[in-house]
Design an enzyme around this catalytic site. Structure first.
Site, mmCIF file in Angstrom:
data_model
loop_
_atom_site.group_PDB
_atom_site.id
_atom_site.type_symbol
_atom_site.label_atom_id
_atom_site.label_comp_id
_atom_site.label_asym_id
_atom_site.label_seq_id
_atom_site.Cartn_x
_atom_site.Cartn_y
_atom_site.Cartn_z
ATOM 1 N N ARG A 1 -60.573 35.769 -4.142
ATOM 2 C CA ARG A 1 -60.971 34.412 -4.547
ATOM 3 C C ARG A 1 -62.010 34.470 -5.667
ATOM 4 O O ARG A 1 -62.023 33.638 -6.552
ATOM 5 C CB ARG A 1 -61.502 33.634 -3.342
ATOM 6 C CG ARG A 1 -60.412 33.385 -2.297
ATOM 7 C CD ARG A 1 -60.992 32.769 -1.054
ATOM 8 N NE ARG A 1 -61.259 31.362 -1.256
ATOM 9 C CZ ARG A 1 -62.241 30.686 -0.665
ATOM 10 N NH1 ARG A 1 -63.055 31.285 0.159
ATOM 11 N NH2 ARG A 1 -62.397 29.419 -0.903
ATOM 12 N N ARG B 1 -62.906 30.326 8.789
ATOM 13 C CA ARG B 1 -61.635 29.775 8.319
ATOM 14 C C ARG B 1 -60.661 30.928 8.182
ATOM 15 O O ARG B 1 -61.069 32.076 8.106
ATOM 16 C CB ARG B 1 -61.843 29.124 6.933
ATOM 17 C CG ARG B 1 -62.916 28.081 6.975
ATOM 18 C CD ARG B 1 -63.259 27.465 5.644
ATOM 19 N NE ARG B 1 -62.690 28.029 4.449
ATOM 20 C CZ ARG B 1 -63.055 27.638 3.231
ATOM 21 N NH1 ARG B 1 -63.952 26.695 3.074
ATOM 22 N NH2 ARG B 1 -62.506 28.165 2.175
ATOM 23 N N ARG C 1 -70.369 33.850 7.970
ATOM 24 C CA ARG C 1 -69.439 32.796 8.395
ATOM 25 C C ARG C 1 -68.362 33.376 9.324
ATOM 26 O O ARG C 1 -67.952 32.735 10.276
ATOM 27 C CB ARG C 1 -68.817 32.152 7.152
ATOM 28 C CG ARG C 1 -68.265 30.767 7.392
ATOM 29 C CD ARG C 1 -68.357 29.887 6.159
ATOM 30 N NE ARG C 1 -67.298 30.163 5.198
ATOM 31 C CZ ARG C 1 -67.158 29.530 4.047
ATOM 32 N NH1 ARG C 1 -68.004 28.576 3.696
ATOM 33 N NH2 ARG C 1 -66.195 29.827 3.225
ATOM 34 N N LYS D 1 -71.185 24.603 -2.122
ATOM 35 C CA LYS D 1 -70.717 23.309 -2.626
ATOM 36 C C LYS D 1 -70.472 22.331 -1.480
ATOM 37 O O LYS D 1 -70.883 21.177 -1.541
ATOM 38 C CB LYS D 1 -69.407 23.466 -3.433
ATOM 39 C CG LYS D 1 -69.507 24.385 -4.622
ATOM 40 C CD LYS D 1 -68.229 24.377 -5.450
ATOM 41 C CE LYS D 1 -67.002 24.926 -4.734
ATOM 42 N NZ LYS D 1 -67.066 26.375 -4.444
ATOM 43 N N ARG E 1 -60.332 23.184 -10.629
ATOM 44 C CA ARG E 1 -60.443 24.629 -10.468
ATOM 45 C C ARG E 1 -59.783 25.379 -11.615
ATOM 46 O O ARG E 1 -59.812 26.612 -11.635
ATOM 47 C CB ARG E 1 -59.760 25.028 -9.164
ATOM 48 C CG ARG E 1 -60.723 25.616 -8.131
ATOM 49 C CD ARG E 1 -59.912 25.974 -6.914
ATOM 50 N NE ARG E 1 -60.603 26.793 -5.984
ATOM 51 C CZ ARG E 1 -61.211 26.341 -4.876
ATOM 52 N NH1 ARG E 1 -61.254 25.055 -4.632
ATOM 53 N NH2 ARG E 1 -61.769 27.179 -4.050
#
Ligand code: AMP
Length: 190
Positions: free
Chosen positions: A146, A135, A127, A13, A88
């Site tokens: 998540r 992150r 990542r 996204k 969300r």
């Protein structure tokens, strides 16, 4: 042009929103980025956000709705915006409808980026390995939490928008530029 990008964490996204922002001159509104900058500035909100984000849980609806409502008022949103990470939950989606209606703004497209869960885990692992992009909520454990939260609380938004006839689903397993082209096709027809 006002657009929502939906999809599980790691679906792309943020990447797509960034590309669309450059092409169309509209604002990229990422509630995750807003919260990360609150964390970086170290206030009360930031401390609260860090705990919740690292835990893979969601911030309270009321707080997020207020954050978006204020952000939409800013001048860079005049030509439109892409929402990335908001709404969300169904209450956030309902509040957004009320908000946009109150401001006389249309919702032009809601685009779901669909990606296999195994692919999401491998994207997050990449990542994590590319440290400058990592992150503090980038761990495989947090991702799994998540994803659970996505299925329980965010996925019910899909039928909400499908019932309104504005939901479009695209294949997020394709290369980045092909995903962008799928989105552009939807925007042209919107
Ligand atoms: P993101 O960068 O969109 O993946 O968001 C990172 C984290 O910020 C999420 O896992 C949530 O903890 C929090 N967050 C971002 N947007 C929202 C939202 N609309 N409602 C609740 N929590 C959010």
């Amino acid at each position: 042009m006002n657009i929502i990008l939906l999809g599980p964490p790691g679906a792309g996204k943020g990447t797509q929103a960034q590309l669309l922002t450059e092409r169309h001159g509209i604002a990229h509104l990422s509630t995750g980025d807003m919260l990360r900058s609150a964390v970086a500035s170290g206030g009360d909100l930031g401390q609260r956000a860090k705990k919740i984000m690292d835990d893979g849980q969601l911030m309270p609806d009321e707080l997020m709705i207020k954050m978006i409502s204020e952000r939409i008022e800013q001048s860079d949103c005049a030509k439109g915006f892409i929402l990335d990470g908001f709404p969300r939950t169904v209450p956030q989606a309902e509040a957004l409808d009320t908000l946009l209606e109150g401001k006389g703004l249309p919702l032009d497209a809601v685009i779901e980026i669909k990606v296999d869960e195994e692919e999401l885990v491998s994207r997050i692992e990449t990542r994590i390995n590319e440290s400058e992009q990592a992150r503090s909520d980038d761990t495989v454990d947090t991702l799994r939490r998540r994803l659970e939260v996505y299925h329980e609380q965010t996925a019910p938004i899909l039928p909400y928008y499908r019932d309104k006839g504005i939901l479009k689903t695209i294949d997020g397993m394709k290369p980045i530029d092909e995903v962008t082209e799928q989105i552009e096709g939807i925007l042209k027809a919107a």
